[in-house]
Design an enzyme around this catalytic site. Sequence first.
Site, mmCIF file in Angstrom:
data_model
loop_
_atom_site.group_PDB
_atom_site.id
_atom_site.type_symbol
_atom_site.label_atom_id
_atom_site.label_comp_id
_atom_site.label_asym_id
_atom_site.label_seq_id
_atom_site.Cartn_x
_atom_site.Cartn_y
_atom_site.Cartn_z
ATOM 1 C CG ASP A 274 -1.842 1.217 1.233
ATOM 2 O OD1 ASP A 274 -2.008 1.842 0.163
ATOM 3 O OD2 ASP A 274 -2.389 1.533 2.305
ATOM 4 C CE LYS A 281 -0.271 3.558 3.358
ATOM 5 N NZ LYS A 281 -1.027 4.044 4.512
ATOM 6 N NE ARG A 355 -11.914 3.223 4.347
ATOM 7 C CZ ARG A 355 -11.744 4.135 5.312
ATOM 8 N NH1 ARG A 355 -12.638 5.089 5.477
ATOM 9 N NH2 ARG A 355 -10.699 4.096 6.096
#
Length: 497
Positions: A274, A281, A355
């Site tokens: 991720d 990030k 999600r």
Amino acid sequence: MEFIAKTGELENQPTACLVVAVGEKGELSPAAKRIDQGADGLLASLLKAGDINGKAGQTLMLHRVAGIRAERVLLAGVSQCDTAISQADFIKAARAIATAIKQAGCKDALLALCDQPVVDADNYWKARQLLQAAGEGNYRFDQLKSSKSSKPLPLRKVALLASSRAQATQCSRACSHAQAIVSGIHTARDLGNLPGNFCTPSYLATRARGLAKKHKTLTCKVLDEKQMRELGMHSLLSVSAGSAQGARLITMEYKGGKKADKPIVLLGKGITFDSGGISLKPGAAMDEMKYDMCGAASVLGAMTTLCELGLPLNVVGMIASAENMPGPTATKPGDIVTSMSGKTIEILNTDAEGRLVLCDALTYAERFKPAAVVDIATLTGACIVALGHHISGMISNNDALASKLSSAGKVSADPVWQLPMNADYQKQLDSNFADIANIGGPGAGTITAGCFLARFAEKFDWAHLDIAGTAWVSGANKGATGRPVALLSQFLLDSAP
């Protein structure tokens, strides 16, 4: 590693390491007293001299103790021997024992601690904790080192010394369960520790197929991106849009129950790396984002345990897997996608991607007509802020299911804490342009993430476990923990008829 229960005189037991308990006030457990009598008061004198003070977690290894066949005796502090200690102190002692045995390089060990009284704990629980601690402590990940050890870890057998046949029966049951659970935990840890260039969505699919090939009770089906697109899984596919790695939806069906029994569905988030996507990030510690598939790893681990135990249940293990990367075709903040359910989603932050893969998988889970669905995900950093690294977060639309998971967490020493979910939090997900936004602002991030998923779990009993704070540890001991395999395994044990 082999786990067994046995009875007999401890003086006559041949073992590389015999483990007995001692307390803070100089007290000896019944097993320790027997050794002390045959060794002319050696143990009592060491306690009196302060070589070990008996606090939970303290250990002292002794060699060539007179009067016994054991090569070594390990004194394990449990705080007090004569009265019941807390479960936390017993677990602390169990883990310290595992560390000491590993450091000593013992090939086997005999643990004489099942007679230690523990608050609200029976012989089965004590045995499980001792064995799981030993099994988890006997773990090594060096597959990718050029100088990896060619020798297996020395500890090959752990025995529990029972003081009665009734206790031996409970310990034997714990041995069977612990052996399978440790196998599942090691599976999850191995997968979690693999880097993203090895552990890709297709690699997870290969591992799932391999598990199904090994066990006749298990079948595996894998959907690729073309098949998911035909099903309308545009939310899941939005996550993999910027990656060269194709997404996969993996389903493993375990049929151990009656044909008419509704299955339990375990659904794991499998983001194999991720980066955050376009919502990139920070670079610091980004390497740890290989652990963003630990939910998927825990499902594979739990399915491993399930197959080894052969429980009379129907269970579906699902993994929604993708790699979240920036790129010319990556999803952008502000993009709107249509989920498999037909609900439209405004993606305000591409780093809230877990999600997005889970919501389509939850819709897909409807076809199994499940008795319950439990999803497991390293979903939010907010969960670490709320609960730290000790307890996993839980949100559920069914109090009975939540209670079962909480109970399983207590038995397995893999605890969860239920967070609220109501309409006030749901309002934070309102969007001006779509049915729902994928983030709900800075407040209550773990709860709003759960509220998002709840909108796709309205047709069945559902619980969400946020393991962002518990799936791995950072720092010098960096690595996957294998949580919550123990909890999921206990939940399945409790669900079996």
